[in-house]
Design a protein around this motif. Structure first.
Motif, PDB file in Angstrom:
ATOM      1  N   ALA A   1       0.691  -1.279  -0.078  1.00 28.38           N
ATOM      2  CA  ALA A   1       0.095   0.332   0.043  1.00 28.38           C
ATOM      3  C   ALA A   1       1.044   1.260  -0.048  1.00 28.38           C
ATOM      4  CB  ALA A   1      -1.035   0.167   1.244  1.00 28.38           C
ATOM      5  N   ALA A   2       1.994   1.194   0.798  1.00 27.99           N
ATOM      6  CA  ALA A   2       2.746   2.348   0.890  1.00 27.99           C
ATOM      7  C   ALA A   2       3.575   2.765  -0.612  1.00 27.99           C
ATOM      8  CB  ALA A   2       3.805   2.082   2.000  1.00 27.99           C
TER       9      ALA A   2
ATOM     10  N   THR B   1       1.297   4.341  -3.128  1.00 21.87           N
ATOM     11  CA  THR B   1       1.113   5.818  -2.856  1.00 21.87           C
ATOM     12  C   THR B   1       2.373   6.603  -3.210  1.00 21.87           C
ATOM     13  OG1 THR B   1       1.585   5.727  -0.475  1.00 21.87           O
ATOM     14  CG2 THR B   1      -0.739   5.346  -1.210  1.00 21.87           C
ATOM     15  N   GLU B   2       3.448   6.043  -3.530  1.00 26.51           N
ATOM     16  CA  GLU B   2       4.726   6.641  -3.868  1.00 26.51           C
ATOM     17  C   GLU B   2       4.720   7.349  -5.310  1.00 26.51           C
ATOM     18  OE1 GLU B   2       7.875   4.322  -2.615  1.00 26.51           O
ATOM     19  OE2 GLU B   2       7.609   4.748  -0.564  1.00 26.51           O
TER      20      GLU B   2
END
Length: 70
Positions: A65-66, A69-70
Protein backbone atom coordinates in the motif's frame (compact mmCIF):
# COMPACT_ATOMS: atom_id res chain seq x y z
CA UNK A 1 24.50 -8.49 18.09
CA UNK A 2 21.17 -8.64 19.87
CA UNK A 3 17.79 -8.10 18.26
CA UNK A 4 17.45 -4.45 19.22
CA UNK A 5 20.89 -3.69 17.80
CA UNK A 6 19.97 -5.45 14.58
CA UNK A 7 16.70 -3.52 14.48
CA UNK A 8 18.57 -0.23 14.94
CA UNK A 9 21.06 -0.98 12.15
CA UNK A 10 18.38 -2.23 9.77
CA UNK A 11 16.24 0.87 10.33
CA UNK A 12 19.27 3.07 9.55
CA UNK A 13 20.00 1.37 6.24
CA UNK A 14 16.48 0.46 5.13
CA UNK A 15 14.01 2.69 6.99
CA UNK A 16 10.96 1.47 5.03
CA UNK A 17 11.57 -2.21 5.87
CA UNK A 18 8.84 -3.86 7.92
CA UNK A 19 10.64 -5.63 10.76
CA UNK A 20 9.13 -8.37 12.89
CA UNK A 21 11.33 -8.85 15.92
CA UNK A 22 11.31 -12.39 17.28
CA UNK A 23 12.73 -13.20 20.68
CA UNK A 24 13.10 -16.15 23.00
CA UNK A 25 13.47 -13.94 26.06
CA UNK A 26 10.85 -11.24 25.80
CA UNK A 27 9.93 -8.62 28.32
CA UNK A 28 7.57 -5.65 28.33
CA UNK A 29 10.59 -3.33 28.35
CA UNK A 30 12.11 -4.91 25.24
CA UNK A 31 8.73 -4.91 23.49
CA UNK A 32 8.22 -1.21 24.25
CA UNK A 33 11.75 -0.37 23.10
CA UNK A 34 11.28 -2.33 19.86
CA UNK A 35 8.03 -0.48 19.14
CA UNK A 36 9.69 2.88 19.90
CA UNK A 37 12.48 1.97 17.49
CA UNK A 38 10.00 1.24 14.70
CA UNK A 39 9.52 -2.51 14.75
CA UNK A 40 6.43 -3.52 12.81
CA UNK A 41 5.70 -6.26 15.33
CA UNK A 42 7.23 -8.15 18.23
CA UNK A 43 6.64 -11.85 18.77
CA UNK A 44 7.94 -14.26 21.38
CA UNK A 45 9.08 -17.84 20.84
CA UNK A 46 7.58 -20.30 20.71
CA UNK A 47 5.15 -18.57 18.38
CA UNK A 48 2.03 -19.83 16.73
CA UNK A 49 2.59 -20.32 13.01
CA UNK A 50 -0.72 -18.75 12.01
CA UNK A 51 0.05 -15.63 14.06
CA UNK A 52 3.43 -15.24 12.36
CA UNK A 53 1.85 -15.80 8.95
CA UNK A 54 -0.77 -13.13 9.69
CA UNK A 55 1.92 -10.66 10.79
CA UNK A 56 3.95 -11.27 7.64
CA UNK A 57 0.87 -10.89 5.44
CA UNK A 58 -0.09 -7.64 7.18
CA UNK A 59 3.46 -6.30 6.80
CA UNK A 60 3.46 -7.15 3.10
CA UNK A 61 0.06 -5.52 2.58
CA UNK A 62 1.20 -2.32 4.33
CA UNK A 63 4.42 -2.24 2.32
CA UNK A 64 2.48 -2.74 -0.91
CA UNK A 65 0.00 0.00 0.00
CA UNK A 66 2.85 2.39 0.84
CA UNK A 67 4.62 1.73 -2.45
CA UNK A 68 1.38 2.26 -4.38
CA UNK A 69 1.04 5.80 -2.97
CA UNK A 70 4.61 6.80 -3.87
Amino acid sequence: MDGLSLLRETRKQWPQTKIILMTAYGSPEVKNRAEEMGAFAYIEKPFIYSKMRDLVMRALQEAEAASATE
